[in-house]
Design an enzyme around this catalytic site. Structure first.
Site, mmCIF file in Angstrom:
data_model
loop_
_atom_site.group_PDB
_atom_site.id
_atom_site.type_symbol
_atom_site.label_atom_id
_atom_site.label_comp_id
_atom_site.label_asym_id
_atom_site.label_seq_id
_atom_site.Cartn_x
_atom_site.Cartn_y
_atom_site.Cartn_z
ATOM 1 N NE ARG A 34 -3.630 -2.195 2.600
ATOM 2 C CZ ARG A 34 -3.913 -2.985 3.620
ATOM 3 N NH1 ARG A 34 -3.260 -2.867 4.762
ATOM 4 N NH2 ARG A 34 -4.860 -3.893 3.513
ATOM 5 C CG PHE A 84 -11.011 -6.975 -5.925
ATOM 6 C CD1 PHE A 84 -12.067 -7.880 -5.938
ATOM 7 C CD2 PHE A 84 -10.352 -6.713 -7.125
ATOM 8 C CE1 PHE A 84 -12.443 -8.526 -7.117
ATOM 9 C CE2 PHE A 84 -10.724 -7.342 -8.302
ATOM 10 C CZ PHE A 84 -11.770 -8.251 -8.307
ATOM 11 C CG ASP A 89 -14.953 -4.865 -1.501
ATOM 12 O OD1 ASP A 89 -13.738 -5.120 -1.425
ATOM 13 O OD2 ASP A 89 -15.844 -5.680 -1.120
ATOM 14 C CB SER A 90 -18.959 -7.387 -4.065
ATOM 15 O OG SER A 90 -18.037 -8.209 -3.389
ATOM 16 C CG ASP A 137 -5.494 -7.002 -2.961
ATOM 17 O OD1 ASP A 137 -5.018 -8.129 -3.209
ATOM 18 O OD2 ASP A 137 -5.542 -6.519 -1.812
ATOM 19 C CB CYS A 177 -3.721 -13.512 -2.235
ATOM 20 S SG CYS A 177 -5.489 -13.635 -2.466
HETATM 21 N N1 SAH Z 1 -7.273 -4.538 -1.121
HETATM 22 C C1 SAH Z 1 -7.848 -4.869 0.162
HETATM 23 C C2 SAH Z 1 -8.000 -6.348 0.399
HETATM 24 C C3 SAH Z 1 -8.819 -7.061 -0.646
HETATM 25 S S1 SAH Z 1 -9.525 -8.548 -0.085
HETATM 26 C C4 SAH Z 1 -7.041 -4.215 1.258
HETATM 27 O O1 SAH Z 1 -6.027 -3.563 0.974
HETATM 28 O O2 SAH Z 1 -7.413 -4.364 2.426
HETATM 29 C C5 SAH Z 1 -10.626 -8.904 -1.378
HETATM 30 C C6 SAH Z 1 -11.873 -8.047 -1.414
HETATM 31 O O3 SAH Z 1 -12.561 -8.361 -2.610
HETATM 32 C C7 SAH Z 1 -12.879 -8.258 -0.309
HETATM 33 O O4 SAH Z 1 -13.136 -7.034 0.316
HETATM 34 C C8 SAH Z 1 -14.175 -8.767 -0.993
HETATM 35 O O5 SAH Z 1 -15.342 -8.220 -0.440
HETATM 36 C C9 SAH Z 1 -13.970 -8.260 -2.379
HETATM 37 N N2 SAH Z 1 -14.591 -9.013 -3.480
HETATM 38 C C10 SAH Z 1 -14.572 -10.334 -3.694
HETATM 39 N N3 SAH Z 1 -15.126 -10.635 -4.875
HETATM 40 C C11 SAH Z 1 -15.511 -9.458 -5.430
HETATM 41 C C12 SAH Z 1 -16.123 -9.078 -6.663
HETATM 42 N N4 SAH Z 1 -16.455 -9.993 -7.572
HETATM 43 N N5 SAH Z 1 -16.338 -7.784 -6.891
HETATM 44 C C13 SAH Z 1 -16.007 -6.840 -5.981
HETATM 45 N N6 SAH Z 1 -15.400 -7.134 -4.813
HETATM 46 C C14 SAH Z 1 -15.161 -8.424 -4.534
#
Ligand code: SAH
Length: 395
Positions: free
Chosen positions: A211, A227, A249-250, A299, A339
């Site tokens: 980050r 995400f 984010d979803s 991510d 990941c």
């Molecule tokens: N970048 C974040 C961590 C990401 S974890 C950080 O720095 O903290 C992955 C995230 O993706 C989760 O918050 C989950 O809610 C979201 N997610 C999973 N599938 C998704 C989709 N199809 N569309 C949008 N968000 C999604």
């Protein structure tokens, strides 16, 4: 102590100190050890090889702990391993700018199945093996002795617990229950974390360094954080002077928490928009609307839970990255992560090369991201390496 005899020809990995013995490598079990018992692994000639946790419900029937026969797996053994792991995280915490990190990372810290995350004064545990479950009281006692946390919370709601025949739990183990929102600091940015209801143990502290690196490219830029969860990349970018950040984010809870975090840090909400949506759909929407960005972060959650899922996952990563590449202004940056442990960095580069080809873009890899030092990769356990990313310049 019960003994487990290894099949002839299966010694190599054990001798190289790999901590897993699959059930197929076991010749015979002498007696009837209970799941979670510490047993002795013996080779076909009857020689001692290692001590390990036994579990006949898991594909990984033995999780090896110790290769020295004269070092018994007693209370002190667990206390020592916990203390070594916790002490090695001092570096991450010493600046005072960060009070959240991973204190214990399972096999990497010789405690297979134990994850301990520190969230300021609270600890959040994930217990994934019956061996750790059996020794929990001494582990908790040592954590209390070393850290005096206000509370220790068990966040073992991971589906992987089912592989060991363990039920999921979500409860206070010691001290007081954490408040609904625990305040933590990372890179001098404050976040609230909902340990009980948040994803995984509550926060993704594995992206701390990344980050920070990404944000150093964000000043004056129009950033898209896909995400976003509770806003790790978003907040760092805003703090470093991004012109505008859009987070997608979803999860409604993630977006709600992200908004709280922006307010908490006194960041300018007028330079931010949050969209609760599926990223794949939202990227296509941006494309239709002709909306372009200077920096995009991808991510996503783990697309490849195992090696057998790698082909399908590769196609999903390719498609996601292809669309993102089409939304970047000339010379824009794409910070893209995986990941999935099954996806190694070379395969990931290949996937991005295909994505670039399909998008009709030229891509340069200008930096490589990895997991931070509180998520170490043990030399004899390469499977512990899971987080990788590439910073790409898209021309
Ligand atoms: N970048 C974040 C961590 C990401 S974890 C950080 O720095 O903290 C992955 C995230 O993706 C989760 O918050 C989950 O809610 C979201 N997610 C999973 N599938 C998704 C989709 N199809 N569309 C949008 N968000 C999604």
């Amino acid at each position: 102590m019960f003994e487990v005899i290894l099949k002839k020809g299966k010694e190599k990995a054990v001798l190289q100190r790999h901590p897993w013995v699959f059930s197929g490598a076991i010749e015979r079990v002498k007696g009837e050890p209970a799941n979670g018992d510490v047993v002795k692994l013996i080779d076909a000639q009857g020689r001692f090889m290692a001590y390990g946790f036994y579990n006949d419900q898991s594909r990984v029937a033995l999780r090896l702990l110790e290769w020295d026969e004269s070092t018994p797996i007693d209370e002190n053994w667990f206390r020592r391993k916990v203390a070594i792991a916790v002490e090695s995280r001092n570096y991450v915490l010493q600046s005072g700018k960060t009070d959240t990190c991973r204190l214990i990372f399972s096999e990497a810290d010789y405690l297979p199945g134990l994850i301990v995350d520190k969230y300021s004064d609270y600890l959040s545990l994930q217990i994934l093996t019956s061996g750790i479950q059996n020794n929990l009281s001494v582990i908790i006692d040592e954590l209390q002795h070393l850290l005096q946390p206000k509370g220790i919370y068990d966040k073992s709601d991971a589906t992987s617990r089912a592989h060991e025949g363990l039920a999921t739990t979500n409860e206070v183990l010691a001290g007081s229950p954490p408040p609904e929102l625990v305040e933590v600091k990372e890179n001098d940015i404050t976040y609230v974390i909902n340990i009980a209801e948040g994803q995984k143990s509550g926060f993704y502290c594995d992206q701390r360094d990344n980050r920070h690196i990404l944000a150093s490219h964000a000043a004056g830029k129009k950033v898209l954080d896909c995400f976003s969860y509770t806003g790790g990349f978003t907040l760092n970018s805003l703090k470093q002077g991004a012109a505008f950040v859009t987070s997608v984010d979803s999860s409604a809870l993630a977006i709600e928490t992200l908004r709280k975090n922006i307010e908490l840090n006194g960041l300018d909400a007028a330079r931010h928009a949050a969209v609760q949506s599926d990223v794949n759909k939202q990227l296509r929407r941006f494309k239709e609307d002709g909306e372009m960005f200077d920096v995009i972060v991808l991510d996503p959650p783990k697309y490849a839970p195992s090696r057998s899922a790698l082909d399908r996952a590769s196609r999903a990563y390719k498609d996601l990255n292809r669309i993102a590449m089409l939304l970047l202004n000339k010379g824009g940056l794409l910070a893209t992560f995986s990941c999935s442990g099954a996806m190694d960095i070379d395969t990931f580069k290949q996937v991005l090369a295909w994505a670039a080809l399909d998008a009709g873009k030229q891509v340069q890899f200008i930096n490589q991201f990895c997991q931070p030092e509180d998520h170490p990769v043990r030399a004899s356990f390469p499977e512990g390496e899971y987080l990788k990313g590439l910073l790409c310049r898209v021309i």
